[in-house]
Scaffold this motif. Sequence first.
Motif, PDB file in Angstrom:
ATOM      1  N   SER A  79      33.643 -18.329  36.793  1.00  0.00           N
ATOM      2  CA  SER A  79      34.097 -19.220  35.734  1.00  0.00           C
ATOM      3  C   SER A  79      35.387 -18.724  35.082  1.00  0.00           C
ATOM      4  CB  SER A  79      33.010 -19.360  34.657  1.00  0.00           C
ATOM      5  OG  SER A  79      33.442 -20.175  33.597  1.00  0.00           O
ATOM      6  N   ALA A  80      35.534 -17.411  34.978  1.00  0.00           N
ATOM      7  CA  ALA A  80      36.683 -16.844  34.256  1.00  0.00           C
ATOM      8  C   ALA A  80      37.844 -16.482  35.162  1.00  0.00           C
ATOM      9  CB  ALA A  80      36.231 -15.597  33.494  1.00  0.00           C
ATOM     10  N   GLY A  81      37.723 -16.711  36.466  1.00  0.00           N
ATOM     11  CA  GLY A  81      38.658 -16.082  37.389  1.00  0.00           C
ATOM     12  C   GLY A  81      39.710 -16.971  37.992  1.00  0.00           C
ATOM     13  N   GLY A  82      40.400 -16.391  38.947  1.00  0.00           N
ATOM     14  CA  GLY A  82      41.452 -17.048  39.696  1.00  0.00           C
ATOM     15  C   GLY A  82      41.891 -16.161  40.837  1.00  0.00           C
ATOM     16  N   GLY A  83      42.867 -16.629  41.603  1.00  0.00           N
ATOM     17  CA  GLY A  83      43.404 -15.822  42.695  1.00  0.00           C
ATOM     18  C   GLY A  83      42.426 -15.560  43.815  1.00  0.00           C
ATOM     19  N   GLY A  84      41.397 -16.414  43.934  1.00  0.00           N
ATOM     20  CA  GLY A  84      40.442 -16.253  45.014  1.00  0.00           C
ATOM     21  C   GLY A  84      39.364 -15.215  44.766  1.00  0.00           C
ATOM     22  N   LYS A  85      39.391 -14.539  43.622  1.00  0.00           N
ATOM     23  CA  LYS A  85      38.399 -13.503  43.331  1.00  0.00           C
ATOM     24  C   LYS A  85      37.142 -14.146  42.744  1.00  0.00           C
ATOM     25  CE  LYS A  85      41.688  -9.726  42.553  1.00  0.00           C
ATOM     26  NZ  LYS A  85      42.891 -10.491  42.931  1.00  0.00           N
ATOM     27  N   GLY A  86      35.996 -13.589  43.114  1.00  0.00           N
ATOM     28  CA  GLY A  86      34.731 -14.114  42.618  1.00  0.00           C
ATOM     29  C   GLY A  86      34.329 -15.422  43.266  1.00  0.00           C
ATOM     30  N   MET A  87      34.777 -15.664  44.493  1.00  0.00           N
ATOM     31  CA  MET A  87      34.431 -16.889  45.222  1.00  0.00           C
ATOM     32  C   MET A  87      33.709 -16.530  46.509  1.00  0.00           C
ATOM     33  SD  MET A  87      37.934 -19.119  44.744  1.00  0.00           S
ATOM     34  CE  MET A  87      37.312 -20.463  45.744  1.00  0.00           C
ATOM     35  N   LEU A 129      22.013 -17.184  49.787  1.00  0.00           N
ATOM     36  CA  LEU A 129      22.372 -17.530  48.421  1.00  0.00           C
ATOM     37  C   LEU A 129      22.388 -16.323  47.500  1.00  0.00           C
ATOM     38  CD1 LEU A 129      23.083 -19.832  46.502  1.00  0.00           C
ATOM     39  CD2 LEU A 129      20.640 -20.170  46.102  1.00  0.00           C
ATOM     40  N   ARG A 130      21.328 -15.552  47.510  1.00  0.00           N
ATOM     41  CA  ARG A 130      21.239 -14.419  46.596  1.00  0.00           C
ATOM     42  C   ARG A 130      22.300 -13.361  46.905  1.00  0.00           C
ATOM     43  NH1 ARG A 130      15.757 -11.168  44.838  1.00  0.00           N
ATOM     44  NH2 ARG A 130      16.784  -9.631  43.494  1.00  0.00           N
ATOM     45  N   THR A 131      22.456 -13.038  48.172  1.00  0.00           N
ATOM     46  CA  THR A 131      23.434 -12.010  48.561  1.00  0.00           C
ATOM     47  C   THR A 131      24.850 -12.399  48.141  1.00  0.00           C
ATOM     48  OG1 THR A 131      22.083 -11.351  50.452  1.00  0.00           O
ATOM     49  CG2 THR A 131      24.417 -10.739  50.511  1.00  0.00           C
ATOM     50  N   GLU A 132      25.233 -13.660  48.414  1.00  0.00           N
ATOM     51  CA  GLU A 132      26.589 -14.089  48.099  1.00  0.00           C
ATOM     52  C   GLU A 132      26.792 -14.240  46.595  1.00  0.00           C
ATOM     53  OE1 GLU A 132      28.824 -13.917  50.106  1.00  0.00           O
ATOM     54  OE2 GLU A 132      27.956 -14.124  52.096  1.00  0.00           O
ATOM     55  N   TYR A 133      25.739 -14.659  45.882  1.00  0.00           N
ATOM     56  CA  TYR A 133      25.876 -14.754  44.433  1.00  0.00           C
ATOM     57  C   TYR A 133      26.142 -13.368  43.824  1.00  0.00           C
ATOM     58  CZ  TYR A 133      24.546 -14.352  39.618  1.00  0.00           C
ATOM     59  OH  TYR A 133      24.560 -14.017  38.293  1.00  0.00           O
ATOM     60  N   GLU A 134      25.357 -12.394  44.245  1.00  0.00           N
ATOM     61  CA  GLU A 134      25.517 -11.049  43.685  1.00  0.00           C
ATOM     62  C   GLU A 134      26.904 -10.494  43.991  1.00  0.00           C
ATOM     63  OE1 GLU A 134      22.172  -8.992  45.288  1.00  0.00           O
ATOM     64  OE2 GLU A 134      20.779  -9.744  43.753  1.00  0.00           O
ATOM     65  N   ALA A 135      27.418 -10.787  45.195  1.00  0.00           N
ATOM     66  CA  ALA A 135      28.760 -10.320  45.561  1.00  0.00           C
ATOM     67  C   ALA A 135      29.829 -11.005  44.704  1.00  0.00           C
ATOM     68  CB  ALA A 135      29.017 -10.577  47.037  1.00  0.00           C
ATOM     69  N   ALA A 180      34.209  -7.184  37.897  1.00  0.00           N
ATOM     70  CA  ALA A 180      35.214  -6.135  38.069  1.00  0.00           C
ATOM     71  C   ALA A 180      36.618  -6.648  37.781  1.00  0.00           C
ATOM     72  CB  ALA A 180      35.142  -5.572  39.476  1.00  0.00           C
ATOM     73  N   ALA A 181      36.904  -7.904  38.173  1.00  0.00           N
ATOM     74  CA  ALA A 181      38.261  -8.438  38.043  1.00  0.00           C
ATOM     75  C   ALA A 181      38.545  -9.021  36.667  1.00  0.00           C
ATOM     76  CB  ALA A 181      38.501  -9.505  39.114  1.00  0.00           C
ATOM     77  N   PHE A 182      37.525  -9.654  36.048  1.00  0.00           N
ATOM     78  CA  PHE A 182      37.779 -10.411  34.821  1.00  0.00           C
ATOM     79  C   PHE A 182      36.908  -9.993  33.638  1.00  0.00           C
ATOM     80  CE2 PHE A 182      38.031 -13.301  38.570  1.00  0.00           C
ATOM     81  CZ  PHE A 182      39.407 -13.277  38.701  1.00  0.00           C
ATOM     82  N   GLY A 183      35.973  -9.047  33.879  1.00  0.00           N
ATOM     83  CA  GLY A 183      35.087  -8.629  32.807  1.00  0.00           C
ATOM     84  C   GLY A 183      34.029  -9.655  32.473  1.00  0.00           C
ATOM     85  N   ASN A 184      33.828 -10.622  33.352  1.00  0.00           N
ATOM     86  CA  ASN A 184      32.855 -11.688  33.135  1.00  0.00           C
ATOM     87  C   ASN A 184      32.316 -12.128  34.490  1.00  0.00           C
ATOM     88  OD1 ASN A 184      31.418 -14.044  32.586  1.00  0.00           O
ATOM     89  ND2 ASN A 184      32.942 -14.873  31.180  1.00  0.00           N
ATOM     90  N   GLY A 185      31.041 -11.923  34.720  1.00  0.00           N
ATOM     91  CA  GLY A 185      30.450 -12.241  36.013  1.00  0.00           C
ATOM     92  C   GLY A 185      29.825 -13.610  36.103  1.00  0.00           C
ATOM     93  N   THR A 186      30.066 -14.484  35.117  1.00  0.00           N
ATOM     94  CA  THR A 186      29.476 -15.821  35.127  1.00  0.00           C
ATOM     95  C   THR A 186      30.005 -16.629  36.308  1.00  0.00           C
ATOM     96  OG1 THR A 186      29.260 -15.828  32.724  1.00  0.00           O
ATOM     97  CG2 THR A 186      29.166 -17.957  33.834  1.00  0.00           C
ATOM     98  N   VAL A 187      29.069 -17.276  37.016  1.00  0.00           N
ATOM     99  CA  VAL A 187      29.393 -18.027  38.228  1.00  0.00           C
ATOM    100  C   VAL A 187      28.826 -19.433  38.111  1.00  0.00           C
ATOM    101  CG1 VAL A 187      28.929 -18.171  40.714  1.00  0.00           C
ATOM    102  CG2 VAL A 187      29.511 -15.973  39.689  1.00  0.00           C
ATOM    103  N   TYR A 188      29.520 -20.415  38.678  1.00  0.00           N
ATOM    104  CA  TYR A 188      28.973 -21.771  38.765  1.00  0.00           C
ATOM    105  C   TYR A 188      29.053 -22.260  40.205  1.00  0.00           C
ATOM    106  CZ  TYR A 188      33.761 -23.649  38.734  1.00  0.00           C
ATOM    107  OH  TYR A 188      35.057 -23.934  39.038  1.00  0.00           O
ATOM    108  N   VAL A 189      28.495 -23.442  40.459  1.00  0.00           N
ATOM    109  CA  VAL A 189      28.314 -23.930  41.831  1.00  0.00           C
ATOM    110  C   VAL A 189      29.080 -25.225  42.053  1.00  0.00           C
ATOM    111  CG1 VAL A 189      26.629 -24.663  43.562  1.00  0.00           C
ATOM    112  CG2 VAL A 189      26.019 -22.882  41.907  1.00  0.00           C
TER     113      VAL A 189
END
Length: 392
Positions: A50-58, A67-73, A80-89
């Motif tokens: 949610s907080a990212g860009g540049g292809g990181k956290g995708m 699903l679980r493995t890729e979400y955790e990654a 690590a990149a943005f200080g926020n690990g929130t993810v959406y789908v």
Amino acid sequence: DKISARSRMIESGVPVIPGDEVAIPDNSDHLGTLASVAARVGYPLLLKASAGGGGKGMRIVREPKMLRTEYEAASREASAAFGNGTVYVERLLTGARHIEIQILADKYGNCIHLNERDCSLQRRHQKVIEEAPSSAVSDELRKSMGEAAVLAAKSVDYVGAGTVELLLSSNGDFYFLEMNTRLQVEHPVTEMITGVDLVQKQLEIASGLPLGISQDSVSISGHSIEARIYAEDAKIGFLPAIGKLALWRPPSGPGIRVDSGVKEGDEVTVNFDPMLAKLIVHAPNRMAAIRRLELALSSFVALGVTTNIGFLRNALTHPVFISGNITTDFLDNAPMTEFIGEIPDPSVLVAIASAAKRLGAGKSGVNTNSRILDDHSGHAYDPFIRLSRRLP
């Protein structure tokens, strides 16, 4: 953040990629919520920071067991990149093109778009070559996408230079991806085809001046392409490369622009983004721009650090790129052997360098006071003179 941006676009009537705006925070009991959201969205899907860009956290998820493995990654990388690990789908759109619209807006309610950029050639969800205008966008579609971008900016009372990123599906529908509230790396291609200095406009708007440009005054002149010069090795998955820039000789000439943050002798380290420069060209039409960029890349000398220049040349001259049918998943599906040339034999390189040295390559420039520059003995660029020899 991207989740809030999606919600605002839905409220404003701007089309968004099918997905779910439910935030999945890091360090939470996520599996049940994640599985439920994924079932609603459907596979294949894309997990996005949610907080990212540049292809990181995708991360792409093609089946439930991953699903679980890729979400955790994805969450770990976003933290690590943005200080926020929130993810959406989001639903994964295959065979789509990445089109973005440049906008300018002032505090007096004026907002215009400066046409589109096509950023579909990507690796690891990061842009490699960008061009304007897009060969996939008709005048009618350009008008619709531009109006959607202006609507998106106005819906948040945006002021400044910004970019509305869209995905263009194979059936011609387009969807909001995100808005970048800044100048993009690829903004020069827009400057080249419109003649508008975006940096100047950004500063003018920030100082309180009115926009001074109407939508009707924005036109398209010729074609522009940008290639990102990275310190990376395409042969090993585009991993960043390090070293000292022993030789750095960017190209120059009509229709060629180089935006660079390095110079000869600089150390390239892992502490910064591996992009070394942006090489931008402008020409009357797309094929002329492709030829000009290929020529500029062929004369770009960067030694001491592995770069992607060879990869860029091969990608630029690939039949699919030349046809104008590049999609965001092109590099994921094409064999890398089509973009990576054979590694030259070191002994051959040594032999060439030795022969060049014997012939006088690398010696100091021509002495303009020498009698060999008279009317009967050639000119300053004569090959015999450059080798410190007289004409026969």
